[in-house]
Design a protein around this motif. Structure first.
Motif, PDB file in Angstrom:
ATOM      1  N   UNK A  64      12.016   5.851  22.075  1.00  0.00           N
ATOM      2  CA  UNK A  64      10.643   6.640  22.152  1.00  0.00           C
ATOM      3  C   UNK A  64      10.387   5.722  23.855  1.00  0.00           C
ATOM      4  N   UNK A  65      10.613   4.645  23.635  1.00  0.00           N
ATOM      5  CA  UNK A  65       9.759   3.540  24.472  1.00  0.00           C
ATOM      6  C   UNK A  65      10.137   4.186  25.899  1.00  0.00           C
ATOM      7  N   UNK A  66      11.579   4.075  26.021  1.00  0.00           N
ATOM      8  CA  UNK A  66      12.723   4.036  26.647  1.00  0.00           C
ATOM      9  C   UNK A  66      12.760   5.077  27.586  1.00  0.00           C
ATOM     10  N   UNK A  67      12.865   5.829  26.761  1.00  0.00           N
ATOM     11  CA  UNK A  67      12.406   7.997  27.312  1.00  0.00           C
ATOM     12  C   UNK A  67      11.224   7.787  28.514  1.00  0.00           C
ATOM     13  N   UNK A  68      10.379   7.358  27.627  1.00  0.00           N
ATOM     14  CA  UNK A  68       8.889   7.428  28.253  1.00  0.00           C
ATOM     15  C   UNK A  68       9.026   6.531  29.400  1.00  0.00           C
ATOM     16  N   UNK A  69       9.720   5.487  29.340  1.00  0.00           N
ATOM     17  CA  UNK A  69       9.883   5.043  30.961  1.00  0.00           C
ATOM     18  C   UNK A  69      10.597   5.670  32.571  1.00  0.00           C
ATOM     19  N   UNK A  70      11.675   6.881  31.402  1.00  0.00           N
ATOM     20  CA  UNK A  70      12.138   7.491  32.090  1.00  0.00           C
ATOM     21  C   UNK A  70      11.373   8.302  32.699  1.00  0.00           C
ATOM     22  N   UNK A  71      10.204   9.085  32.569  1.00  0.00           N
ATOM     23  CA  UNK A  71       9.844  10.270  32.576  1.00  0.00           C
ATOM     24  C   UNK A  71       9.575  11.280  31.694  1.00  0.00           C
ATOM     25  N   UNK A  72      10.601  11.165  30.716  1.00  0.00           N
ATOM     26  CA  UNK A  72      10.451  12.003  28.971  1.00  0.00           C
ATOM     27  C   UNK A  72       9.960  12.109  28.532  1.00  0.00           C
ATOM     28  N   UNK A  73       8.385  12.611  29.172  1.00  0.00           N
ATOM     29  CA  UNK A  73       7.069  12.110  27.792  1.00  0.00           C
ATOM     30  C   UNK A  73       7.705  13.197  26.688  1.00  0.00           C
ATOM     31  N   UNK A  74       8.352  14.806  26.708  1.00  0.00           N
ATOM     32  CA  UNK A  74       8.031  15.370  25.049  1.00  0.00           C
ATOM     33  C   UNK A  74       8.844  14.547  24.199  1.00  0.00           C
ATOM     34  N   UNK A  75      10.039  14.429  25.305  1.00  0.00           N
ATOM     35  CA  UNK A  75      11.491  13.944  24.192  1.00  0.00           C
ATOM     36  C   UNK A  75      10.973  12.346  23.631  1.00  0.00           C
ATOM     37  N   UNK A  76       9.984  11.767  23.635  1.00  0.00           N
ATOM     38  CA  UNK A  76       9.302  10.500  23.742  1.00  0.00           C
ATOM     39  C   UNK A  76       8.295  10.855  22.571  1.00  0.00           C
ATOM     40  N   UNK A  77       7.669  11.546  22.696  1.00  0.00           N
ATOM     41  CA  UNK A  77       6.758  11.973  21.935  1.00  0.00           C
ATOM     42  C   UNK A  77       7.266  11.952  20.300  1.00  0.00           C
ATOM     43  N   UNK A  78       8.385  13.500  20.497  1.00  0.00           N
ATOM     44  CA  UNK A  78       9.222  13.647  19.282  1.00  0.00           C
ATOM     45  C   UNK A  78       9.698  12.465  18.592  1.00  0.00           C
ATOM     46  N   UNK A  79      10.730  11.560  19.337  1.00  0.00           N
ATOM     47  CA  UNK A  79      10.840  10.347  18.617  1.00  0.00           C
ATOM     48  C   UNK A  79      10.008   9.368  18.199  1.00  0.00           C
ATOM     49  N   UNK A  80       8.515   9.416  18.975  1.00  0.00           N
ATOM     50  CA  UNK A  80       7.596   8.766  18.180  1.00  0.00           C
ATOM     51  C   UNK A  80       6.824   8.968  16.987  1.00  0.00           C
ATOM     52  N   UNK A  81       6.886  10.130  17.301  1.00  0.00           N
ATOM     53  CA  UNK A  81       6.030  11.010  16.505  1.00  0.00           C
ATOM     54  C   UNK A  81       7.334  11.408  14.621  1.00  0.00           C
ATOM     55  N   UNK A  82       8.672  11.045  15.184  1.00  0.00           N
ATOM     56  CA  UNK A  82       9.409  10.967  13.572  1.00  0.00           C
ATOM     57  C   UNK A  82       9.309   9.207  13.063  1.00  0.00           C
ATOM     58  N   UNK A  83       9.647   8.526  14.024  1.00  0.00           N
ATOM     59  CA  UNK A  83       9.145   6.792  13.995  1.00  0.00           C
ATOM     60  C   UNK A  83       7.756   6.784  13.181  1.00  0.00           C
ATOM     61  N   UNK A  84       6.557   8.047  13.690  1.00  0.00           N
ATOM     62  CA  UNK A  84       5.442   7.517  12.611  1.00  0.00           C
ATOM     63  C   UNK A  84       5.448   8.049  11.344  1.00  0.00           C
ATOM     64  N   UNK A  95       3.032   5.411  20.782  1.00  0.00           N
ATOM     65  CA  UNK A  95       2.098   6.938  21.118  1.00  0.00           C
ATOM     66  C   UNK A  95       1.171   6.764  21.677  1.00  0.00           C
ATOM     67  N   UNK A  96       0.152   6.248  21.245  1.00  0.00           N
ATOM     68  CA  UNK A  96      -1.548   6.442  21.362  1.00  0.00           C
ATOM     69  C   UNK A  96      -1.231   5.935  23.050  1.00  0.00           C
ATOM     70  N   UNK A  97      -0.695   5.162  23.621  1.00  0.00           N
ATOM     71  CA  UNK A  97      -1.092   4.283  24.958  1.00  0.00           C
ATOM     72  C   UNK A  97       0.074   4.729  26.100  1.00  0.00           C
ATOM     73  N   UNK A  98       1.372   5.780  25.628  1.00  0.00           N
ATOM     74  CA  UNK A  98       1.660   6.914  25.999  1.00  0.00           C
ATOM     75  C   UNK A  98       0.931   8.503  26.659  1.00  0.00           C
ATOM     76  N   UNK A  99      -0.116   8.960  25.717  1.00  0.00           N
ATOM     77  CA  UNK A  99      -1.179   9.645  25.459  1.00  0.00           C
ATOM     78  C   UNK A  99      -2.319   9.342  26.177  1.00  0.00           C
ATOM     79  N   UNK A 100      -2.461   8.024  26.331  1.00  0.00           N
ATOM     80  CA  UNK A 100      -3.311   7.450  27.697  1.00  0.00           C
ATOM     81  C   UNK A 100      -3.176   7.510  28.871  1.00  0.00           C
ATOM     82  N   UNK A 101      -1.743   7.090  28.585  1.00  0.00           N
ATOM     83  CA  UNK A 101      -1.637   7.156  30.214  1.00  0.00           C
ATOM     84  C   UNK A 101      -1.366   8.032  30.820  1.00  0.00           C
ATOM     85  N   UNK A 102      -1.516   9.081  30.037  1.00  0.00           N
ATOM     86  CA  UNK A 102      -1.095  11.292  30.565  1.00  0.00           C
ATOM     87  C   UNK A 102      -2.430  11.673  30.420  1.00  0.00           C
TER      88      UNK A 102
END
Length: 139
Positions: A64-84, A95-102
């Protein structure tokens, strides 16, 4: 003696398969995912995806972190959600930090507060940043 062996097998099974039935990672991939997760060392996306698809919560977070770094935010959020869902508190912070950045501050606060309530020290710092951003002090 039989009970000892059985207890040992049960703990081995839990360590290797986790409570969600994750497939065990090979020792090299497990070490790479562990280093990426604990020490923030990047690993190739294909390896992170392999660990995530095997059901490893740390692998899901790293992927999820790697996906977010390359801008694939929706897919990153899905993987982070599964990890949660698999119980990874660090994924809540990410995921909270990603949403804050968005700029999705409500969703960010929900995940960060949940992580802070679980005792994650980084979540408390991120909540402080979120409050500063809401008050116009953050960027």
């Amino acid at each position: 003696m039989g009970l000892r062996v059985r207890t040992g097998l049960c703990s081995w099974w839990r360590r290797r398969w986790g409570r969600r039935g994750a497939a065990p990672l090979g020792p090299v991939l497990e070490a790479m995912v562990g280093a990426a997760y604990e020490q923030r060392r990047p690993i190739p996306e294909a390896l992170a995806r392999e660990a995530a698809e095997a059901g490893d919560p740390r692998g899901m977070t790293v992927h999820g972190i790697g996906l977010a770094h390359r801008g694939a935010y929706a897919e990153a959020a899905r993987w982070l959600g599964r990890a949660i869902e698999a119980g990874d508190t660090q994924a809540m912070v990410v995921l909270g930090t990603l949403y804050m950045d968005l700029g999705r501050l409500g969703e960010a606060e929900r995940h960060l507060r949940r992580a802070a309530d679980s005792g994650h020290p980084g979540a408390r710092a991120a909540l402080h940043q979120l409050r500063a951003r809401r008050n116009g002090a953050g960027s």
